[in-house]
Scaffold this motif. Sequence first.
Motif, PDB file in Angstrom:
ATOM      1  N   ALA A 174       0.647  -1.164  -0.023  1.00  0.00           N
ATOM      2  CA  ALA A 174      -0.083  -0.034   0.086  1.00  0.00           C
ATOM      3  C   ALA A 174       0.985   1.242   0.118  1.00  0.00           C
ATOM      4  O   ALA A 174       0.508   2.190  -0.700  1.00  0.00           O
ATOM      5  N   ALA A 188       1.445   4.318  -3.283  1.00  0.00           N
ATOM      6  CA  ALA A 188       0.691   5.296  -3.072  1.00  0.00           C
ATOM      7  C   ALA A 188       0.570   6.248  -4.174  1.00  0.00           C
ATOM      8  O   ALA A 188      -0.225   7.265  -4.242  1.00  0.00           O
ATOM      9  N   GLU A 203      -2.698   6.759  -6.052  1.00  0.00           N
ATOM     10  CA  GLU A 203      -3.603   7.829  -5.564  1.00  0.00           C
ATOM     11  C   GLU A 203      -3.393   9.135  -6.055  1.00  0.00           C
ATOM     12  O   GLU A 203      -4.336   9.690  -6.364  1.00  0.00           O
ATOM     13  N   ARG A 214      -6.134   5.067  -7.776  1.00  0.00           N
ATOM     14  CA  ARG A 214      -6.779   4.021  -6.640  1.00  0.00           C
ATOM     15  C   ARG A 214      -7.301   5.179  -5.757  1.00  0.00           C
ATOM     16  O   ARG A 214      -6.579   6.015  -5.559  1.00  0.00           O
ATOM     17  N   ARG A 215      -8.691   5.028  -5.184  1.00  0.00           N
ATOM     18  CA  ARG A 215      -9.292   5.859  -4.402  1.00  0.00           C
ATOM     19  C   ARG A 215      -9.619   5.070  -3.155  1.00  0.00           C
ATOM     20  O   ARG A 215      -9.757   4.072  -3.067  1.00  0.00           O
ATOM     21  N   GLN A 216      -9.634   5.998  -2.251  1.00  0.00           N
ATOM     22  CA  GLN A 216     -10.124   5.597  -0.514  1.00  0.00           C
ATOM     23  C   GLN A 216     -11.457   5.566  -0.706  1.00  0.00           C
ATOM     24  O   GLN A 216     -12.104   6.610  -1.249  1.00  0.00           O
ATOM     25  N   ILE A 231     -15.191   5.653   0.697  1.00  0.00           N
ATOM     26  CA  ILE A 231     -15.789   6.298   1.806  1.00  0.00           C
ATOM     27  C   ILE A 231     -17.085   5.481   2.141  1.00  0.00           C
ATOM     28  O   ILE A 231     -17.729   5.056   1.663  1.00  0.00           O
ATOM     29  N   ARG A 246       6.097   5.522   1.692  1.00  0.00           N
ATOM     30  CA  ARG A 246       5.023   6.159   0.982  1.00  0.00           C
ATOM     31  C   ARG A 246       5.438   7.431   0.624  1.00  0.00           C
ATOM     32  O   ARG A 246       5.448   8.013  -0.696  1.00  0.00           O
ATOM     33  N   HIS A 258     -11.054  14.314  -4.721  1.00  0.00           N
ATOM     34  CA  HIS A 258     -11.490  13.276  -3.974  1.00  0.00           C
ATOM     35  C   HIS A 258     -11.014  13.183  -2.463  1.00  0.00           C
ATOM     36  O   HIS A 258     -11.714  12.793  -1.677  1.00  0.00           O
ATOM     37  N   SER A 259      -9.553  13.685  -2.293  1.00  0.00           N
ATOM     38  CA  SER A 259      -9.157  13.772  -0.997  1.00  0.00           C
ATOM     39  C   SER A 259      -9.792  14.594  -0.145  1.00  0.00           C
ATOM     40  O   SER A 259     -10.143  14.625   1.064  1.00  0.00           O
ATOM     41  N   VAL A 264     -13.184  13.079   0.977  1.00  0.00           N
ATOM     42  CA  VAL A 264     -12.868  12.095   1.925  1.00  0.00           C
ATOM     43  C   VAL A 264     -12.924  12.977   3.310  1.00  0.00           C
ATOM     44  O   VAL A 264     -13.362  12.812   4.392  1.00  0.00           O
TER      45      VAL A 264
END
Length: 184
Positions: free
Chosen positions: A36, A40, A43, A48-50, A52, A118, A140-141, A144
């Motif tokens: 992960a 990084a 992202e 790749r998205r976190q 929610i 990272r 997107h960040s 979130v």
Amino acid sequence: MKRFFLPALLSLALTGCNAGRSAMGGAEQVGAGFAAAATAPLEDFNLRRQIIPTVLLQAQANPYDLRNLNQCTTIGAEVARLNEALGPDTDEPPRQDGSFLSERAADAAAKAALDAIRGTATDFIPGRSWIRRLSGAEQHSKHVQSAIQSGRMRRAFLKGMGMQRNCAPPAAPSWFRPTVRSQR
């Protein structure tokens, strides 16, 4: 003198075993999080998205919604869902997990190592901030972070409603004690 020496030696041996186990746990933690941390940059390119959690999206849409929250048990269940997504609230005491200082140190070292990996993986991207803006990753960040803030706000609101309705925790802050035995 002999009576003191044997327990001290035994204690020292057990501490050494625990430290070795803690170091091994930290190494396993770094191994598990390496992929992960190394990916990084995905992202930054919005590949790749976190994810929610749904409960946070619902909180973002309407943080003061009281539909179907007319009992202490339903308020408590909603607070529990938010705790699962956000982690423990600030009014809750830290968990006493029985971990040793060496285990906490191994966790901290593993986190620092993963942060360094990272950081190294994302530092090589020239114009990273522009790439994040153009790819939509920055937006997107922010989405979130907004969902997290809305979830925290909803949890505080629900705990306030729980106090008003004389509910026991988790439907109210952990320090609150209902004044009457029967709860609505």
